[in-house]
Design a protein around this motif. Sequence first.
Motif, PDB file in Angstrom:
ATOM      1  N   GLY A 271       0.790  -1.228   0.000  1.00  0.00           N
ATOM      2  CA  GLY A 271       0.000   0.000   0.000  1.00  0.00           C
ATOM      3  C   GLY A 271       0.820   1.275   0.000  1.00  0.00           C
ATOM      4  N   VAL A 272       2.144   1.187   0.177  1.00  0.00           N
ATOM      5  CA  VAL A 272       3.004   2.375   0.179  1.00  0.00           C
ATOM      6  C   VAL A 272       3.702   2.490  -1.174  1.00  0.00           C
ATOM      7  CG1 VAL A 272       5.035   3.469   1.183  1.00  0.00           C
ATOM      8  CG2 VAL A 272       3.367   2.370   2.668  1.00  0.00           C
ATOM      9  N   GLN A 273       3.606   3.669  -1.757  1.00  0.00           N
ATOM     10  CA  GLN A 273       4.244   3.943  -3.050  1.00  0.00           C
ATOM     11  C   GLN A 273       5.625   4.528  -2.797  1.00  0.00           C
ATOM     12  OE1 GLN A 273       1.973   6.626  -5.581  1.00  0.00           O
ATOM     13  NE2 GLN A 273       3.843   7.394  -6.512  1.00  0.00           N
ATOM     14  N   GLU A 274       6.662   3.987  -3.445  1.00  0.00           N
ATOM     15  CA  GLU A 274       8.003   4.555  -3.288  1.00  0.00           C
ATOM     16  C   GLU A 274       8.622   4.828  -4.648  1.00  0.00           C
ATOM     17  OE1 GLU A 274      11.047   2.928  -3.925  1.00  0.00           O
ATOM     18  OE2 GLU A 274      10.582   0.780  -3.880  1.00  0.00           O
ATOM     19  N   THR A 275       9.246   6.010  -4.772  1.00  0.00           N
ATOM     20  CA  THR A 275       9.851   6.432  -6.036  1.00  0.00           C
ATOM     21  C   THR A 275      11.203   7.093  -5.772  1.00  0.00           C
ATOM     22  OG1 THR A 275       8.697   8.564  -5.922  1.00  0.00           O
ATOM     23  CG2 THR A 275       7.641   6.826  -7.208  1.00  0.00           C
ATOM     24  N   SER A 276      12.058   7.082  -6.781  1.00  0.00           N
ATOM     25  CA  SER A 276      13.373   7.719  -6.665  1.00  0.00           C
ATOM     26  C   SER A 276      13.335   9.120  -7.253  1.00  0.00           C
ATOM     27  CB  SER A 276      14.433   6.882  -7.379  1.00  0.00           C
ATOM     28  OG  SER A 276      14.123   6.752  -8.753  1.00  0.00           O
ATOM     29  N   VAL A 277      14.097  10.011  -6.631  1.00  0.00           N
ATOM     30  CA  VAL A 277      14.205  11.408  -7.083  1.00  0.00           C
ATOM     31  C   VAL A 277      15.448  11.494  -7.962  1.00  0.00           C
ATOM     32  CG1 VAL A 277      14.343  13.817  -6.366  1.00  0.00           C
ATOM     33  CG2 VAL A 277      13.166  12.145  -4.905  1.00  0.00           C
ATOM     34  N   LEU A 278      15.269  11.785  -9.241  1.00  0.00           N
ATOM     35  CA  LEU A 278      16.368  11.700 -10.202  1.00  0.00           C
ATOM     36  C   LEU A 278      16.609  13.043 -10.895  1.00  0.00           C
ATOM     37  CD1 LEU A 278      15.586   8.224 -11.811  1.00  0.00           C
ATOM     38  CD2 LEU A 278      17.471   8.778 -10.260  1.00  0.00           C
ATOM     39  N   LEU A 279      17.211  13.975 -10.167  1.00  0.00           N
ATOM     40  CA  LEU A 279      17.548  15.261 -10.769  1.00  0.00           C
ATOM     41  C   LEU A 279      18.482  15.068 -11.962  1.00  0.00           C
ATOM     42  CD1 LEU A 279      17.415  18.396 -10.596  1.00  0.00           C
ATOM     43  CD2 LEU A 279      19.442  18.273  -9.131  1.00  0.00           C
ATOM     44  N   GLY A 280      19.413  14.120 -11.849  1.00  0.00           N
ATOM     45  CA  GLY A 280      20.403  13.903 -12.904  1.00  0.00           C
ATOM     46  C   GLY A 280      19.829  13.455 -14.230  1.00  0.00           C
ATOM     47  N   GLU A 281      18.574  13.007 -14.235  1.00  0.00           N
ATOM     48  CA  GLU A 281      17.946  12.549 -15.478  1.00  0.00           C
ATOM     49  C   GLU A 281      17.178  13.653 -16.198  1.00  0.00           C
ATOM     50  OE1 GLU A 281      18.097   9.945 -17.244  1.00  0.00           O
ATOM     51  OE2 GLU A 281      19.209   8.588 -15.956  1.00  0.00           O
ATOM     52  N   CYS A 282      16.957  14.788 -15.530  1.00  0.00           N
ATOM     53  CA  CYS A 282      16.046  15.793 -16.088  1.00  0.00           C
ATOM     54  C   CYS A 282      16.479  16.316 -17.451  1.00  0.00           C
ATOM     55  CB  CYS A 282      15.862  16.944 -15.106  1.00  0.00           C
ATOM     56  SG  CYS A 282      14.863  16.488 -13.672  1.00  0.00           S
ATOM     57  N   HIS A 283      17.783  16.594 -17.635  1.00  0.00           N
ATOM     58  CA  HIS A 283      18.211  17.119 -18.934  1.00  0.00           C
ATOM     59  C   HIS A 283      18.371  16.014 -19.980  1.00  0.00           C
ATOM     60  CE1 HIS A 283      22.062  16.586 -16.602  1.00  0.00           C
ATOM     61  NE2 HIS A 283      22.289  15.804 -17.638  1.00  0.00           N
ATOM     62  N   ARG A 284      18.219  14.769 -19.555  1.00  0.00           N
ATOM     63  CA  ARG A 284      18.276  13.664 -20.514  1.00  0.00           C
ATOM     64  C   ARG A 284      16.899  13.380 -21.120  1.00  0.00           C
ATOM     65  NH1 ARG A 284      22.340  12.763 -16.856  1.00  0.00           N
ATOM     66  NH2 ARG A 284      24.292  11.973 -17.737  1.00  0.00           N
ATOM     67  N   ASP A 285      15.875  14.016 -20.592  1.00  0.00           N
ATOM     68  CA  ASP A 285      14.511  13.866 -21.106  1.00  0.00           C
ATOM     69  C   ASP A 285      13.936  15.261 -21.321  1.00  0.00           C
ATOM     70  OD1 ASP A 285      11.933  13.055 -21.735  1.00  0.00           O
ATOM     71  OD2 ASP A 285      11.345  12.793 -19.638  1.00  0.00           O
ATOM     72  N   PRO A 286      14.473  16.001 -22.317  1.00  0.00           N
ATOM     73  CA  PRO A 286      14.161  17.426 -22.431  1.00  0.00           C
ATOM     74  C   PRO A 286      12.694  17.748 -22.669  1.00  0.00           C
ATOM     75  CG  PRO A 286      15.338  16.649 -24.370  1.00  0.00           C
ATOM     76  CD  PRO A 286      15.410  15.547 -23.354  1.00  0.00           C
ATOM     77  N   LYS A 287      11.914  16.827 -23.222  1.00  0.00           N
ATOM     78  CA  LYS A 287      10.511  17.155 -23.498  1.00  0.00           C
ATOM     79  C   LYS A 287       9.599  16.891 -22.309  1.00  0.00           C
ATOM     80  CE  LYS A 287      10.166  17.191 -28.470  1.00  0.00           C
ATOM     81  NZ  LYS A 287       9.330  16.842 -29.623  1.00  0.00           N
ATOM     82  N   GLY A 288      10.124  16.279 -21.262  1.00  0.00           N
ATOM     83  CA  GLY A 288       9.286  16.006 -20.108  1.00  0.00           C
ATOM     84  C   GLY A 288       9.861  16.568 -18.835  1.00  0.00           C
ATOM     85  N   SER A 289      10.918  15.929 -18.349  1.00  0.00           N
ATOM     86  CA  SER A 289      11.470  16.286 -17.041  1.00  0.00           C
ATOM     87  C   SER A 289      12.034  17.699 -16.996  1.00  0.00           C
ATOM     88  CB  SER A 289      12.562  15.287 -16.649  1.00  0.00           C
ATOM     89  OG  SER A 289      12.031  13.989 -16.550  1.00  0.00           O
ATOM     90  N   LEU A 290      12.636  18.147 -18.104  1.00  0.00           N
ATOM     91  CA  LEU A 290      13.224  19.483 -18.102  1.00  0.00           C
ATOM     92  C   LEU A 290      12.150  20.553 -17.961  1.00  0.00           C
ATOM     93  CD1 LEU A 290      15.971  20.890 -18.256  1.00  0.00           C
ATOM     94  CD2 LEU A 290      15.614  21.151 -20.713  1.00  0.00           C
ATOM     95  N   LYS A 291      11.009  20.316 -18.560  1.00  0.00           N
ATOM     96  CA  LYS A 291       9.893  21.262 -18.431  1.00  0.00           C
ATOM     97  C   LYS A 291       9.402  21.299 -16.979  1.00  0.00           C
ATOM     98  CE  LYS A 291       5.730  22.624 -20.936  1.00  0.00           C
ATOM     99  NZ  LYS A 291       4.826  22.286 -22.047  1.00  0.00           N
ATOM    100  N   THR A 292       9.298  20.119 -16.355  1.00  0.00           N
ATOM    101  CA  THR A 292       8.920  20.041 -14.941  1.00  0.00           C
ATOM    102  C   THR A 292       9.936  20.776 -14.078  1.00  0.00           C
ATOM    103  OG1 THR A 292       7.793  17.923 -15.232  1.00  0.00           O
ATOM    104  CG2 THR A 292       8.539  18.459 -13.010  1.00  0.00           C
ATOM    105  N   LEU A 293      11.222  20.533 -14.361  1.00  0.00           N
ATOM    106  CA  LEU A 293      12.282  21.165 -13.584  1.00  0.00           C
ATOM    107  C   LEU A 293      12.228  22.683 -13.717  1.00  0.00           C
ATOM    108  CD1 LEU A 293      14.777  20.384 -11.826  1.00  0.00           C
ATOM    109  CD2 LEU A 293      16.144  20.718 -13.875  1.00  0.00           C
TER     110      LEU A 293
END
Length: 345
Positions: A271-293
Amino acid sequence: MSAKIKAVVLHEKGGQLVVEEVDKPTPKPQPNADVPGEQGDLLVKIKTVALNPVDWKQAEIGFFIDGYPVVLGSDAAGIVEAVGNGVTGFSVGDEVMAYTKLGVPGGYGAFSQYALFEAASTFKKPPHLSWEEAASIPVGSLTAALGLYHNLNLPLPTENPSFFREEFILIWGGSSSVGSYAVQLAANTGLTVITTASPKNHDYLRSLGAAHVLDYNAPDIVDQINSITKNNLKYALDVVSSESSNIALKVLSQNGKLAWVAGPPTDKKEGVQETSVLLGECHRDPKGSLKTLNRLLKVVEQLLIEGRIRPNNVEVIEGGVDAIPDGLQKLKKGVSAKKLVVKFD
């Protein structure tokens, strides 16, 4: 012939960090950045760089490195010398600070006299902050913001949210750089912050907005947290290790959420959701994560300007590029409740 500058270069995984001359970089367009007006680079003359654990870990382990030789370093502040094509909102002479592309060759590493700042992950430096304070902000604040507002999906503090009942969040490792920004951001979001640290840092964390500060070495730490939350903890951010992620998992209630920065929990809890925080990936996914960042960067920038969050405590190291390798060794040995910042000429 390209102008030469000094930088700290890593030639192979696990190799020595060497100060040597490299070509001065030039801004590159980033046509896929999907952040209007910020689809390109800035060339920045570095004034200060902050040292992060990821820097020496990258050099030793080789993660998030796209190729060698590479200049590491991802937390810096300086003055814009050139603006690349596709960039609006920045001008030559602007004072800026940035999370730079992590482990990407080609002039993006911050451990250099000049570096490329991706416009989408660059802040304008508030005038009330020193250069040393400015360099301490990007990586820590953006990692914390990503964990809170992307991974845990909390409401943004700039949207003036208010919880109609007491809502808790556990931030394990509050005196770290990421942890101290997370404490401040969560408090600004209206949550009741529970955090952990050694006793010498408790007053500091209370000054940042933590409601409950606990000794992470306390043998009854789980009971203490459960007593405060009455077994109703929905959010946790761990910035320390897999071991502390396991403790966070243990105190979360059903349908709780855990975001971790430094290591996943080795235990499981239904019942507990766990996820990793991946700042280092943000510029590797410019159409998604970079916009969020970029969206989160604007939030942090506004809070800094308004004085609602403040930078890390810093310890300044003189000596510019040449002082960085020894500074990283000092960081590796352990630093508490402050950020090591190297000052350039």
